[in-house]
Design a protein around this motif. Structure first.
Motif, PDB file in Angstrom:
ATOM      1  N   ARG A   9       0.837  -1.197   0.000  1.00  0.00           N
ATOM      2  CA  ARG A   9       0.000   0.000   0.000  1.00  0.00           C
ATOM      3  C   ARG A   9       0.876   1.253   0.000  1.00  0.00           C
ATOM      4  O   ARG A   9       1.836   1.341   0.768  1.00  0.00           O
TER       5      ARG A   9
ATOM      6  N   SER B 157       0.113   5.302   0.464  1.00  0.00           N
ATOM      7  CA  SER B 157      -1.026   6.127   0.888  1.00  0.00           C
ATOM      8  C   SER B 157      -0.667   7.606   0.922  1.00  0.00           C
ATOM      9  O   SER B 157       0.487   7.988   1.146  1.00  0.00           O
TER      10      SER B 157
ATOM     11  N   ASP C 131       6.583  -0.956  -1.863  1.00  0.00           N
ATOM     12  CA  ASP C 131       6.074  -1.537  -3.106  1.00  0.00           C
ATOM     13  C   ASP C 131       7.227  -1.679  -4.103  1.00  0.00           C
ATOM     14  O   ASP C 131       7.831  -0.696  -4.519  1.00  0.00           O
TER      15      ASP C 131
ATOM     16  N   THR D 224      -5.353   5.830  -1.284  1.00  0.00           N
ATOM     17  CA  THR D 224      -4.461   4.673  -1.121  1.00  0.00           C
ATOM     18  C   THR D 224      -4.356   3.937  -2.444  1.00  0.00           C
ATOM     19  O   THR D 224      -5.371   3.667  -3.097  1.00  0.00           O
TER      20      THR D 224
ATOM     21  N   GLN E 165      -3.015   0.368  -4.107  1.00  0.00           N
ATOM     22  CA  GLN E 165      -2.576  -0.997  -3.857  1.00  0.00           C
ATOM     23  C   GLN E 165      -1.786  -1.483  -5.063  1.00  0.00           C
ATOM     24  O   GLN E 165      -2.254  -1.398  -6.203  1.00  0.00           O
TER      25      GLN E 165
END
Length: 556
Positions: A143, A145, A169, A351, A353
């Motif tokens: 995630r 954000s 990530d 957010t 993903q």
């Protein structure tokens, strides 16, 4: 092989002087085996006998083990094509570690220096990716954000700071980050009248902005991990010559502070192929801009060419990439950028993903991406322990998982999980155990399909293209200076599937690729055919009829 042969061999071992049975003069021999290796100890006795080292098991135990595993067929003489490849590369047998096993049967068919700790290069990624899939789950998503403090006026201007919080990530590329930018816009923010603050607390500061593994600080493979890793912190410059003498230069990803100074011109001469002659000089300016300067001649005959260069630090690179996308989508920003924590009173506005872990693992293994592997490695530590992640936390978490999964890796040494290290070590036997366990797990298909296919894709796309193993072997490769490695699965012509691991640690390892390819092709042809002897062997070839492939899903 007869029981009498084994008993005779055991008697010879028992008559060796005690010092020779425990001498370190043959460090590649398995003279004292962990108790959990007992089911395979008959194999080690044979391998040790041929290499001249002693055995630590009593004769009665040897007889019991042989009775339990009558089909043991272990040799310290590798197949002739492999031996020829090693000889041509000037790699001695003491520098290579090999294990070949049938999928579902942990008794080795070939075991040479199998319990000798070796530098694995990128085959260490097998440990990291299988552990990551098992611990985090194949559907795990990172995630990224965005938080805001202050107020938003009627024109959509945020009178306050925008915070971006990362969790590591590994594939936060422009096509992914644009999703976060658009979600921030949908939350009603079109301008930022404050600072862009990057929250990178998920990884310990000691893990960021590390020195390069070697002297090439601009090489993308040297890029270290970061909670806000963006586009692998690398720019791709594409040079396209034109007949009018100009050279167009395009760059991805866009950075808001980047300017290109193009002083190149096209010529009609030979293409020398020297990337260094067209690589840019990247220079930060006092005003915050970064100039990439190109100069010199570029041959039209070279055609379009892309040059990948790692630049800046992680924070400057992410901020420039984010703001470029922000401005391209109509956003305004007149503030500064800095690192910092999201305050308690900030509100979540968006957010993003990332892709599922199964897709990430595919990229890591197919293309041997060091930076993605290092981010995954640290993520494991952060989720199993707690942030901030450190290599020590990750190593403990992975070793604990391997113990729970009944994979013996007592000699495993982890540094960054990518294999881009001189401090990481593992044994060929341990990797074979991991490959056996992975193939028997519910993750088998995802894991095996993440490995490069010989002659088809990834780091194996140009190997074995005209051989039987092409298209029939899923193999993770590894190369460093003085290190060459392969590990994976081969579906053989005899209808069986095999696990193959070979690690070479030698100054001449670079020249030994042919030996590894010969090993894979020999396994494809079917080890049940026996060995072509090039020296005395302690094992007789096992005569067995091909039988239906017994392996579970995933081994190809």
């Amino acid at each position: 092989m007869t029981h009498a042969f084994l008993s005779s061999l055991a008697r010879r071992l028992s008559q060796l002087p005690s010092r020779s049975r425990s001498s370190p003069a043959s460090p590649h021999c398995a003279t004292s085996l962990p108790r959990r290796f007992a089911p395979r100890a008959a194999a080690w006795l044979l391998a040790c006998a041929a290499l001249g080292c002693g055995a630590s098991l009593p004769l009665a135990a040897q007889a019991r083990l042989k009775a339990k595993h009558p089909a043991v067929n272990v040799t310290t003489v590798l197949p002739q094509p492999v031996m020829v490849g090693l000889q041509r590369a000037h790699v001695p047998l003491s520098s290579i570690s090999v294990v070949v096993e049938k999928v579902g049967d942990r008794t080795p068919i070939v075991a040479l220096n199998a319990v000798k700790p070796m530098m694995p290069a990128s085959t260490m990624k097998l440990v990291t990716t299988y552990s990551g899939l098992s611990i985090l789950g194949p559907d795990y998503r990172w995630r990224t954000s965005a938080y805001a403090d202050g107020t938003i006026d009627a024109n959509g201007v945020l009178h306050g700071n925008l915070y971006i919080q990362g969790t590591g990530d590994p594939k936060l590329v422009p096509e992914e980050l644009i999703d976060l930018v658009q979600k921030i816009h949908k939350a009603g923010i079109t301008g930022i009248d404050g600072a862009l603050v990057l929250d990178k607390r998920y990884f310990d500061p000691s893990t960021r902005d590390l020195p390069p593994f070697d002297d090439d600080s601009t090489a993308p493979y040297n890029v270290g991990p970061d909670p806000l890793l963006y586009a692998f912190k690398s720019l791709s410059f594409t040079l396209t010559p034109s007949p009018d003498g100009s050279v167009a230069i395009d760059v991805l990803p866009a950075l808001s502070q980047l300017q290109i100074d193009n002083q190149m011109h096209a010529v009609n001469g030979p293409c020398r192929g020297d990337a260094a002659t067209v690589s840019p000089t990247v220079t930060p300016q006092p005003n915050g801009k970064v100039v990439a300067s190109f100069s010199g001649e570029y041959s039209e005959r070279c055609g379009p060419r892309t040059i990948n260069v790692a630049v800046l630090d992680h924070s400057a690179f992410f901020a420039g990439g984010f703001l470029a996308l922000w401005q391209q989508t109509g956003g305004t920003f007149n503030g500064t950028t800095r690192d910092g924590a999201v305050p308690a009173g900030a509100r979540l506005v968006a957010t993003h993903q990332g892709p599922v872990l199964s897709d990430i693992v595919r990229d890591i293994n197919k293309f041997s991406n060091n930076t993605m592997a290092r981010n995954l490695f640290l993520t494991i530590g952060a989720t199993e322990d707690q942030p901030p992640a450190t290599p020590a936390k990750s190593a403990r978490a992975i070793k604990a998982f391997l113990r729970r999964d009944s994979i013996d890796m007592e000699s495993l040494t982890l540094d960054n999980g990518s294999g881009l290290s001189r401090d990481e070590h593992v044994t060929a036997l341990a990797l074979a155990d991991l490959l056996q366990r992975a193939n028997a797990s519910p993750l088998a298909q995802v894991f095996v399909e993440s490995l490069p296919i010989a002659g088809v894709d990834g780091t194996m796309r140009n190997r074995l293209t005209n051989d039987g193993a092409g298209g029939n072997a899923h193999i993770k490769t590894g190369t460093l200076r003085d290190v060459r490695a392969i590990a994976g699965y081969v579906a053989s012509a005899d209808g069986n599937s095999y696990i193959v691991v070979s690690l070479i640690n030698d100054p001449h390892s670079e020249a030994a690729r042919a030996a590894h390819d010969a090993l894979l092709e020999w396994v494809y042809q079917g080890p049940s055919q026996g060995f072509t002897k090039v020296a005395d062997s302690v094992a007789e070839p096992r005569a067995s009829k091909p039988r239906k492939n017994p392996h579970k899903r995933g081994a190809h």
